[in-house]
Design an enzyme around this catalytic site. Structure first.
Site, PDB file in Angstrom:
ATOM      1  CE  LYS A 306     -44.084 -18.076 -56.582  1.00  0.00           C
ATOM      2  NZ  LYS A 306     -43.735 -17.315 -55.363  1.00  0.00           N
TER       3      LYS A 306
HETATM    4  O1  6AU Z   1     -42.762  -6.756 -54.148  1.00  0.00           O
HETATM    5  P1  6AU Z   1     -41.603  -7.697 -54.006  1.00  0.00           P
HETATM    6  O2  6AU Z   1     -40.792  -7.848 -55.244  1.00  0.00           O
HETATM    7  O3  6AU Z   1     -40.747  -7.383 -52.816  1.00  0.00           O
HETATM    8  O4  6AU Z   1     -42.232  -9.135 -53.643  1.00  0.00           O
HETATM    9  C1  6AU Z   1     -43.003  -9.862 -54.557  1.00  0.00           C
HETATM   10  C2  6AU Z   1     -43.516 -11.131 -53.927  1.00  0.00           C
HETATM   11  C3  6AU Z   1     -42.427 -12.136 -53.580  1.00  0.00           C
HETATM   12  C4  6AU Z   1     -42.481 -13.152 -54.669  1.00  0.00           C
HETATM   13  O5  6AU Z   1     -42.174 -14.451 -54.192  1.00  0.00           O
HETATM   14  C5  6AU Z   1     -43.925 -13.093 -55.136  1.00  0.00           C
HETATM   15  O6  6AU Z   1     -44.385 -11.784 -54.831  1.00  0.00           O
HETATM   16  N1  6AU Z   1     -44.122 -13.327 -56.587  1.00  0.00           N
HETATM   17  C6  6AU Z   1     -45.041 -14.283 -57.031  1.00  0.00           C
HETATM   18  C7  6AU Z   1     -46.037 -14.892 -56.198  1.00  0.00           C
HETATM   19  C8  6AU Z   1     -46.865 -14.154 -55.295  1.00  0.00           C
HETATM   20  O7  6AU Z   1     -46.331 -16.029 -56.327  1.00  0.00           O
HETATM   21  C9  6AU Z   1     -45.096 -14.615 -58.372  1.00  0.00           C
HETATM   22  C10 6AU Z   1     -44.378 -13.851 -59.312  1.00  0.00           C
HETATM   23  O8  6AU Z   1     -44.501 -14.045 -60.521  1.00  0.00           O
HETATM   24  N2  6AU Z   1     -43.582 -12.860 -58.849  1.00  0.00           N
HETATM   25  C11 6AU Z   1     -43.440 -12.573 -57.523  1.00  0.00           C
HETATM   26  O9  6AU Z   1     -42.706 -11.628 -57.199  1.00  0.00           O
HETATM   27  O10 6AU Z   1     -42.777 -12.713 -52.338  1.00  0.00           O
END
Ligand code: 6AU
Length: 471
Positions: A306
């Site tokens: 990010k």
């Molecule tokens: O399924 P989780 O909640 O264990 O993990 C979600 C992953 C984490 C967050 O840093 C990322 O997705 N993420 C992102 C990304 C991919 O950029 C954006 C967002 O809006 N929400 C989010 O959870 O590694």
């Protein structure tokens, strides 16, 4: 007239608007001849000659009310033709329609006006068809296109099937003939180009569909052919081969645990997403086995960094430090908050790299609003060869099938995590929210049996995608 066009071809060659060698096309194929008429704006005399030649061609076409150049190269050319003939011109905006509410056709016209399309080079005819689609949607009739060069790769037939007659000043065969006569190229080049033209005929079925069709209704295999970013193209192919749209978020803090997870889930994922800076025992040697697992199981490494700083700092964060992200991550995430600098920095440092740009987030109480989201999409449009896709929670874009929608916040068993994360089900994110790739983290990494759970998510996601194609 032939004398004019011959010397014009030689001039184009001299200013590098026509080049011979080994070049990569938009869709990643190699071509021995490359035409880039964009430089012509720097040579007013050449522009004048081209205008004269096109105007002469145009006298054979009846009933022209207005002109429209195919953006962007043909815009100045159409302007010159318009000034020289006093035929008024309209302009088509190239921005994707779903990105905003702006008018697509600028200028004055009446319903039913007959528009002559002006274009520089035709390969498949798809750019002309995109312009024609928008003109027709505005009530303008299109039946003719005047073009400088017909590359003879099938475009003329495709246009004809779509009701457009192409009037070309030149064919590729004539062009190389003139350049050979003038000793600009030798016989071996002529032979190479002719062999290429025979082989590189355009697959009309794909091209005809894509300009007007919604990405949610197109298969990943067909979208691979229109992806402009090489990582997006590779991802579409991996997704098709492995039948998976699952991105695993490996948010673990031990190198060994991450490697074990990659090994277990590897067969079921297309992307393996890391937050490299949360690893407590990080050593650069960790990257080698990770890359080896990625290669063996055919998935791509994705660092969710990010990036959000000024360009220069991003350049350093991307290439330097302990992590040297650009050396191993095929794709990274970036925020749009600081604008172009972030993308310029990544583009300059990472050859063939990809970026997922964050336009919406799954976090409750996020400060991102609609205006920011729209501006992010506009920024993405300016970097078609760099942007792999958009990180978002809803189908923000539909008409750009080469881009991927990546949606995090996916779990079968939880609705939230107590720290602002909000979850939707795999079926919901694919069929209702437009996700192409779903990011699952703790839903898999904290499961008792991560391998079986990854396979379960993969198959639910793939089912949802298959249903979406048929709905
Ligand atoms: O399924 P989780 O909640 O264990 O993990 C979600 C992953 C984490 C967050 O840093 C990322 O997705 N993420 C992102 C990304 C991919 O950029 C954006 C967002 O809006 N929400 C989010 O959870 O590694």
């Amino acid at each position: 007239m032939p004398a004019d066009i011959k010397s014009f071809c030689v001039e184009l060659f001299k200013v590098n608007a026509i080049k011979f060698g080994e070049f990569k096309t938009k869709v990643g194929l190699m071509t021995p001849v490359y035409c880039d008429l964009r430089v012509i704006v720097s040579y007013p005399k050449l522009m004048e000659t081209l205008t004269g030649l096109l105007v002469e061609q145009l006298t054979r076409i009846k009933n022209i009310d207005i002109l429209c150049g195919v953006p962007y190269t043909a815009l100045p050319i159409a302007t010159c033709v318009s000034m020289s003939t006093s035929i008024p011109m309209v302009m088509r905006r190239k921005e994707a329609k779903d990105y905003g509410t702006k008018k697509l056709i600028e200028g004055v016209f009446k319903l039913g006006d007959k528009c002559l399309i002006v274009e520089d080079v035709v390969t498949s005819g798809s750019s002309i068809l995109e312009t024609v689609n928008d003109l027709k949607a505005a009530g303008i009739a299109c039946e003719n296109a005047v073009v400088l060069l017909n590359r003879e790769q099938g475009g003329e037939g495709i246009l004809k099937k779509n009701g457009i007659k192409m009037h070309a000043l030149l064919t590729m065969t004539e062009l190389i003939g003139y350049l050979r006569e003038a000793d600009c190229i030798d016989d071996s080049v002529v032979v190479k180009v002719k062999a290429y033209l025979k082989e590189a005929q355009v697959d009309a079925s794909v091209l005809l569909k894509t300009p007007s069709e919604d990405r949610l209704k197109l298969s990943f295999a067909s979208r691979a052919k229109v992806a402009k970013n090489p990582v997006a193209e590779e991802l579409f192919r991996i997704m098709t081969t492995k039948q998976t749209t699952l991105c695993l978020a490996a948010d673990l803090t031990s190198s060994t645990d991450i490697l074990n997870l990659a090994e277990q889930a590897g067969p079921h994922i297309c992307l393996f997403k890391t937050h490299i800076d949360i690893i407590e025992d990080f050593h650069p040697n960790f990257l080698k086995p990770l890359q080896e697992i990625a290669e063996r199981h055919n998935f791509l490494l994705f660092e969710d960094r990010k990036f959000a700083d000024i360009g220069k700092t991003v350049e350093l964060q991307y290439r330097k430090g302990v992590y040297k992200i650009s050396s191993w991550a095929k794709v990274v995430t970036a925020h749009s908050i600081t604008g172009k600098g972030v993308l310029d920095a990544i583009k300059a440092s990472g050859e063939g790299a990809g970026v997922f740009l964050l336009a919406e987030t799954s976090a409750a109480g996020s400060l991102i609003d609609e205006k920011y989201t729209k501006a992010t999409l506009k920024l993405a449009e300016q970097y078609p060869d760099l942007i792999t896709g958009i990180v978002c929670q809803s189908p923000l874009f539909l008409q750009n099938p080469g881009l991927l929608q990546l949606t995090p916040g996916v779990q079968l068993d939880a609705k939230s995590d107590g720290l602002g994360q909000q979850y939707n089900t795999p079926d919901n994110v694919v069929r209702d929210r437009g996700a192409d790739i779903a990011v699952v983290g703790r839903g898999i990494s904290k499961a008792k049996e991560p391998e079986i759970t990854a396979e379960k998510y993969k198959s639910i996601l793939w089912d949802a995608y298959s249903k979406r194609l048929q709905e």
